[in-house]
Write an enzyme that holds these catalytic residues in place. Structure first.
Site, mmCIF file in Angstrom:
data_model
loop_
_atom_site.group_PDB
_atom_site.id
_atom_site.type_symbol
_atom_site.label_atom_id
_atom_site.label_comp_id
_atom_site.label_asym_id
_atom_site.label_seq_id
_atom_site.Cartn_x
_atom_site.Cartn_y
_atom_site.Cartn_z
ATOM 1 N N VAL A 9 -7.597 -42.417 78.124
ATOM 2 C CA VAL A 9 -8.919 -41.827 78.888
ATOM 3 C C VAL A 9 -9.754 -41.806 77.609
ATOM 4 O O VAL A 9 -9.359 -41.958 76.654
ATOM 5 C CB VAL A 9 -8.408 -40.417 79.324
ATOM 6 C CG1 VAL A 9 -7.851 -40.426 80.695
ATOM 7 C CG2 VAL A 9 -7.836 -39.414 78.383
ATOM 8 N N SER A 10 -11.020 -41.683 78.006
ATOM 9 C CA SER A 10 -12.094 -41.716 77.056
ATOM 10 C C SER A 10 -12.353 -40.561 76.292
ATOM 11 O O SER A 10 -12.786 -40.631 75.063
ATOM 12 C CB SER A 10 -13.391 -42.400 77.755
ATOM 13 O OG SER A 10 -13.090 -43.599 78.341
ATOM 14 N N THR A 11 -12.065 -39.458 77.112
ATOM 15 C CA THR A 11 -12.530 -38.120 76.135
ATOM 16 C C THR A 11 -11.478 -37.009 76.428
ATOM 17 O O THR A 11 -10.575 -37.394 77.137
ATOM 18 C CB THR A 11 -13.904 -37.442 77.090
ATOM 19 O OG1 THR A 11 -13.489 -37.178 78.118
ATOM 20 C CG2 THR A 11 -14.927 -38.200 76.983
ATOM 21 N N GLN A 14 -10.530 -35.325 79.511
ATOM 22 C CA GLN A 14 -10.044 -36.053 80.571
ATOM 23 C C GLN A 14 -8.625 -35.811 80.649
ATOM 24 O O GLN A 14 -7.982 -35.695 79.599
ATOM 25 C CB GLN A 14 -10.454 -37.666 80.736
ATOM 26 C CG GLN A 14 -12.151 -37.908 81.008
ATOM 27 C CD GLN A 14 -12.306 -39.274 80.848
ATOM 28 O OE1 GLN A 14 -11.847 -39.875 79.974
ATOM 29 N NE2 GLN A 14 -13.106 -39.798 81.809
#
Length: 181
Positions: A9-11, A14
């Site tokens: 996931v990017s952050t 998330q």
């Protein structure tokens, strides 16, 4: 030879649960998880990459978990093929251990090759257009008078290398090459 999962996931806000659940349903013997916004700095992915062996299947939930640009994805797919590692993309239903999946793989490799050839063609056309306008590629040529002056200064032993370089404006590597000749 087993299924190896990778989830990203990017952050940090998330959640990986959706991807991990899907990877568990695919009977992944090991699942690498990562929270990284940049696909360039993926330490866990690099660990996963090093863990993969010939005959393994890299399983991801979506293709974009592996990379963001078509070029990088195509390079990655090509490397997997060279290493004898299959790829399974759950949301696309692609599995390169099947004939249909291998067809997908072959098409992707063909696209990568075509992209490389187009880059070569565009580069050549750009160089040809520049030459037609009188521009030459590569480094500028060194004035022969400056080379002769540098050689005379060097042979006189009155000047240091740095003084010769500064007086003639010839770069170190080029100057060494002329002096060695």
């Amino acid at each position: 030879m087993g299924n190896i999962g990778y989830a990203r996931v990017s952050t940090k806000d998330q959640n990986l649960d959706l991807q991990v659940d899907a990877l568990q349903k695919e009977n992944c013997e090991r699942i690498f998880t990562e929270k990284a916004s940049s696909v360039r700095d993926r330490k866990v992915f690099n660990e996963c990459w090093d863990y993969l062996r010939k005959g393994d299947t890299l399983v991801v939930w979506k293709l974009d978990r592996l990379g963001r640009t078509t070029k990088k994805l195509l390079e990655l797919i090509e490397e997997l093929e060279e290493r004898g590692i299959n790829l399974k993309i759950i949301t696309l239903g692609v599995d390169t251990s099947t004939p249909a999946g291998r067809l997908f793989f072959t098409i992707m490799a063909g696209l990568a090759e075509m992209e490389r050839e187009l880059i070569v063609e565009r580069t050549k056309a750009g160089l040809d257009a520049a030459r037609a306008r009188g521009r030459l590629g590569g480094r500028p040529r060194v004035d022969q008078e400056k080379v002769e002056m540098a050689i005379k200064m060097y042979k006189s032993k009155d000047y240091s290398f740095k003084e010769i370089k500064n007086a003639t404006g010839i770069g170190s590597s080029t100057l060494y090459r002329y002096l060695n000749d």
